[in-house]
Design a protein around this motif. Structure first.
Motif, PDB file in Angstrom:
ATOM      1  N   LEU A   7       0.819  -1.206   0.000  1.00  0.00           N
ATOM      2  CA  LEU A   7       0.000   0.000   0.000  1.00  0.00           C
ATOM      3  C   LEU A   7       0.859   1.264   0.000  1.00  0.00           C
ATOM      4  O   LEU A   7       0.545   2.245  -0.685  1.00  0.00           O
ATOM      5  CB  LEU A   7      -0.932  -0.006   1.221  1.00  0.00           C
ATOM      6  N   ILE A   8       1.952   1.243   0.768  1.00  0.00           N
ATOM      7  CA  ILE A   8       2.856   2.400   0.812  1.00  0.00           C
ATOM      8  C   ILE A   8       3.467   2.657  -0.557  1.00  0.00           C
ATOM      9  O   ILE A   8       3.526   3.804  -1.030  1.00  0.00           O
ATOM     10  CB  ILE A   8       3.957   2.188   1.873  1.00  0.00           C
ATOM     11  N   LEU A   9       3.923   1.599  -1.217  1.00  0.00           N
ATOM     12  CA  LEU A   9       4.557   1.751  -2.532  1.00  0.00           C
ATOM     13  C   LEU A   9       3.550   2.229  -3.577  1.00  0.00           C
ATOM     14  O   LEU A   9       3.866   3.091  -4.412  1.00  0.00           O
ATOM     15  CB  LEU A   9       5.176   0.420  -2.958  1.00  0.00           C
ATOM     16  N   ILE A  10       2.348   1.659  -3.543  1.00  0.00           N
ATOM     17  CA  ILE A  10       1.313   2.103  -4.487  1.00  0.00           C
ATOM     18  C   ILE A  10       0.974   3.574  -4.244  1.00  0.00           C
ATOM     19  O   ILE A  10       0.817   4.353  -5.189  1.00  0.00           O
ATOM     20  CB  ILE A  10       0.055   1.228  -4.354  1.00  0.00           C
ATOM     21  N   LEU A  52       9.297 -13.997   1.950  1.00  0.00           N
ATOM     22  CA  LEU A  52      10.020 -12.801   2.377  1.00  0.00           C
ATOM     23  C   LEU A  52       9.787 -12.576   3.862  1.00  0.00           C
ATOM     24  O   LEU A  52       8.715 -12.876   4.391  1.00  0.00           O
ATOM     25  CB  LEU A  52       9.549 -11.584   1.582  1.00  0.00           C
ATOM     26  N   GLY A  53      10.796 -11.998   4.539  1.00  0.00           N
ATOM     27  CA  GLY A  53      10.720 -11.836   5.975  1.00  0.00           C
ATOM     28  C   GLY A  53      10.673 -10.388   6.429  1.00  0.00           C
ATOM     29  O   GLY A  53      10.773  -9.458   5.618  1.00  0.00           O
ATOM     30  N   PRO A  54      10.541 -10.161   7.721  1.00  0.00           N
ATOM     31  CA  PRO A  54      10.398  -8.802   8.268  1.00  0.00           C
ATOM     32  C   PRO A  54      11.626  -7.923   8.047  1.00  0.00           C
ATOM     33  O   PRO A  54      11.496  -6.704   7.934  1.00  0.00           O
ATOM     34  CB  PRO A  54      10.137  -9.049   9.758  1.00  0.00           C
ATOM     35  N   CYS A  59      13.483  -2.888   5.658  1.00  0.00           N
ATOM     36  CA  CYS A  59      14.451  -2.136   4.852  1.00  0.00           C
ATOM     37  C   CYS A  59      13.771  -1.427   3.683  1.00  0.00           C
ATOM     38  O   CYS A  59      14.097  -0.278   3.370  1.00  0.00           O
ATOM     39  CB  CYS A  59      15.545  -3.063   4.347  1.00  0.00           C
ATOM     40  N   VAL A  60      12.825  -2.100   3.040  1.00  0.00           N
ATOM     41  CA  VAL A  60      12.084  -1.457   1.957  1.00  0.00           C
ATOM     42  C   VAL A  60      11.299  -0.266   2.495  1.00  0.00           C
ATOM     43  O   VAL A  60      11.268   0.810   1.873  1.00  0.00           O
ATOM     44  CB  VAL A  60      11.135  -2.456   1.266  1.00  0.00           C
ATOM     45  N   GLY A  61      10.677  -0.455   3.667  1.00  0.00           N
ATOM     46  CA  GLY A  61       9.906   0.625   4.273  1.00  0.00           C
ATOM     47  C   GLY A  61      10.759   1.817   4.656  1.00  0.00           C
ATOM     48  O   GLY A  61      10.260   2.947   4.733  1.00  0.00           O
ATOM     49  N   ILE A  62      12.043   1.594   4.941  1.00  0.00           N
ATOM     50  CA  ILE A  62      12.967   2.692   5.252  1.00  0.00           C
ATOM     51  C   ILE A  62      13.536   3.293   3.974  1.00  0.00           C
ATOM     52  O   ILE A  62      13.581   4.521   3.794  1.00  0.00           O
ATOM     53  CB  ILE A  62      14.116   2.186   6.145  1.00  0.00           C
ATOM     54  N   TRP A  63      13.963   2.434   3.054  1.00  0.00           N
ATOM     55  CA  TRP A  63      14.711   2.855   1.866  1.00  0.00           C
ATOM     56  C   TRP A  63      13.876   3.709   0.916  1.00  0.00           C
ATOM     57  O   TRP A  63      14.292   4.805   0.519  1.00  0.00           O
ATOM     58  CB  TRP A  63      15.231   1.615   1.144  1.00  0.00           C
ATOM     59  N   VAL A  64      12.710   3.238   0.555  1.00  0.00           N
ATOM     60  CA  VAL A  64      11.929   3.902  -0.488  1.00  0.00           C
ATOM     61  C   VAL A  64      11.493   5.319  -0.089  1.00  0.00           C
ATOM     62  O   VAL A  64      11.728   6.266  -0.844  1.00  0.00           O
ATOM     63  CB  VAL A  64      10.716   3.043  -0.897  1.00  0.00           C
ATOM     64  N   PRO A  65      10.877   5.517   1.088  1.00  0.00           N
ATOM     65  CA  PRO A  65      10.457   6.892   1.424  1.00  0.00           C
ATOM     66  C   PRO A  65      11.628   7.860   1.555  1.00  0.00           C
ATOM     67  O   PRO A  65      11.553   9.003   1.077  1.00  0.00           O
ATOM     68  CB  PRO A  65       9.734   6.716   2.762  1.00  0.00           C
ATOM     69  N   GLY A 324      22.146   2.324   8.722  1.00  0.00           N
ATOM     70  CA  GLY A 324      22.881   2.381   7.464  1.00  0.00           C
ATOM     71  C   GLY A 324      21.953   2.424   6.266  1.00  0.00           C
ATOM     72  O   GLY A 324      22.217   3.134   5.284  1.00  0.00           O
ATOM     73  N   ILE A 325      20.846   1.686   6.330  1.00  0.00           N
ATOM     74  CA  ILE A 325      19.862   1.723   5.250  1.00  0.00           C
ATOM     75  C   ILE A 325      19.311   3.133   5.098  1.00  0.00           C
ATOM     76  O   ILE A 325      19.201   3.663   3.983  1.00  0.00           O
ATOM     77  CB  ILE A 325      18.709   0.733   5.531  1.00  0.00           C
ATOM     78  N   ALA A 326      18.986   3.779   6.204  1.00  0.00           N
ATOM     79  CA  ALA A 326      18.437   5.136   6.161  1.00  0.00           C
ATOM     80  C   ALA A 326      19.469   6.132   5.634  1.00  0.00           C
ATOM     81  O   ALA A 326      19.143   6.994   4.804  1.00  0.00           O
ATOM     82  CB  ALA A 326      17.965   5.550   7.556  1.00  0.00           C
TER      83      ALA A 326
END
Length: 399
Positions: A7-10, A52-54, A59-65, A324-326
């Motif tokens: 939902l976040i990515l969409i 896929l795991g948490p 990381c996706v939730g941190i990286w994309v935004p 580091g991801i952020a």
């Protein structure tokens, strides 16, 4: 967790489209689109891989935004060129002297490089020829040909310049550059070369208004099928007999995200061992110190299919965890946002360089290819600067 990230990515993509923030090849659109595609395909995967795991979703939730926001802010922080059609109207001007010089180097060195590779491979016979070529390329046993290996970058840089310049370039020159890249691809049996040609071509044609998104989607299907065939060629005899197309798709497209779950934070006495491997290698060569340099080729893990790539997150997470991801998401966002603005403003070097960065952004689901390969970026800049520089001229007078 999966549903929330989807939902976040969409939401990201819808906002970009509604407010017309960039286009299909903008850094934030590519990043959100790639991770959305990976997660959706993983949800429909037929049990060939572990779920896929948490760690991955976090990381996706941190990286994309963070990458999207920092990229957009940087993009709008720089002034816009008033000419809206600058990419279509402003033709690239090259320095013919340096262009012909690099083309001459490519014509001479590429066959020599291919010959050196095949000379070693033929010592093992013609059985499993393509597999032996790939083994040689990844084993590091032709390290004595460092100078010849630079011809790979020269050929790729020339291709980027040539396709931007086309059709205002001699046809035989364009054909020679394409053939030189194909020869290098065959010499190492590396799909990355074809990825490069494919993504660069689509990006430039899209920016020139020659193709639409539908054409890109069709081309993507064709290239995936082509890569499957190439993988069959370079496999050892009998190795791929039981590997179906879906197995291949899972191994190369979906397995890196699953394999990332096996990556653990690895604190060492050396700061940023995995993220700054390029800089430590430079310091070693300069004799400033003796540092451990992380190898690009990783150990295989089983998910349960074997893979040794772990997405763009791997080096940053191993060194610094989620922080580091952020941090590196902001680094990527600032750099790509700035370069994308320069590209949209019509800068010659930035247009050519962003064509290379597009490949890195699209393949972020596979592995990190910017910081660990900074030497390649500098080689691109070297060739592009001299080839596109109009202030440098060499005049030869006859006495």
């Amino acid at each position: 967790m999966a549903e929330l990230i989807i939902l976040i990515l969409i939401f990201h993509i819808v906002i970009f489209c509604l407010f017309k923030i960039g286009d299909a090849f903008s850094p934030w659109m590519v990043t959100a689109g790639i991770w959305l595609a990976i997660i959706l395909m993983s949800q429909n995967e037929q049990g060939l891989l572990y779920p896929l795991g948490p760690q991955f979703y976090t990381c996706v939730g941190i990286w994309v935004p963070i990458m999207s926001l920092s990229g957009i802010l940087t993009y709008y922080a720089f002034p816009e060129n008033s000419n809206k059609n600058v990419l279509r109207d402003n033709k690239i001007t090259i320095n013919n002297t340096f262009f012909n010089l690099f083309l001459f180097i490519a014509i001479i060195c590429t066959p020599v490089y291919v010959y050196q590779v095949f000379k070693v491979v033929m010592m093992f016979g013609t059985d499993n020829l393509f597999n032996n070529i790939r083994v040689l390329a990844t084993s590091g046993q032709n390290e004595g040909n460092e100078l010849l290996k630079y011809i790979n970058t020269v050929n790729q840089a020339l291709y980027i310049i040539a396709i931007w310049k086309y059709p205002d370039i001699k046809r035989w020159q364009f054909i020679v550059i394409i053939m030189a890249n194909i020869m290098c691809a065959v010499a190492i049996m590396e799909k990355g070369f074809l990825f490069f040609l494919f993504f660069v071509t689509l990006f430039v044609l899209y920016k020139k208004g020659k193709i639409k998104i539908r054409s890109i989607a069709i081309a993507a299907i064709v290239i995936v099928c082509l890569f499957y065939y190439i993988n069959m060629l370079r496999a050892a005899e009998g190795e791929m007999n039981n590997v179906t197309f879906m197995d291949f798709f899972a191994i190369y497209i979906l397995s890196p995200a699953v394999a990332f779950e096996k990556v653990q934070q690895n604190l060492t006495d050396q700061f940023g061992t995995h993220s700054f491997a390029f800089f430590y290698a430079v310091l070693n060569k300069l004799g400033i110190g003796h540092f451990y340099v992380e190898k690009k080729l990783q150990e295989f893990v089983f998910v349960p299919l074997p893979t040794n790539v772990f997405t763009i997150f791997q080096p940053f997470f191993r060194d610094f965890g989620y922080k580091g991801i952020a941090f590196f998401a902001s680094v990527y966002g600032i750099f790509t946002g700035w370069l994308y603005r320069q590209c949209m403003n019509g800068g010659f070097i930035s247009r050519c360089l962003y064509a290379y960065i597009v490949e890195i952004l699209i393949l972020q689901f596979f592995q990190e290819n910017l910081l660990i390969s900074l030497s390649i970026l500098f080689q691109y800049l070297f060739v592009m600067y001299f080839t596109l520089q109009q202030k440098i001229k060499i005049n030869i007078y006859k006495n």
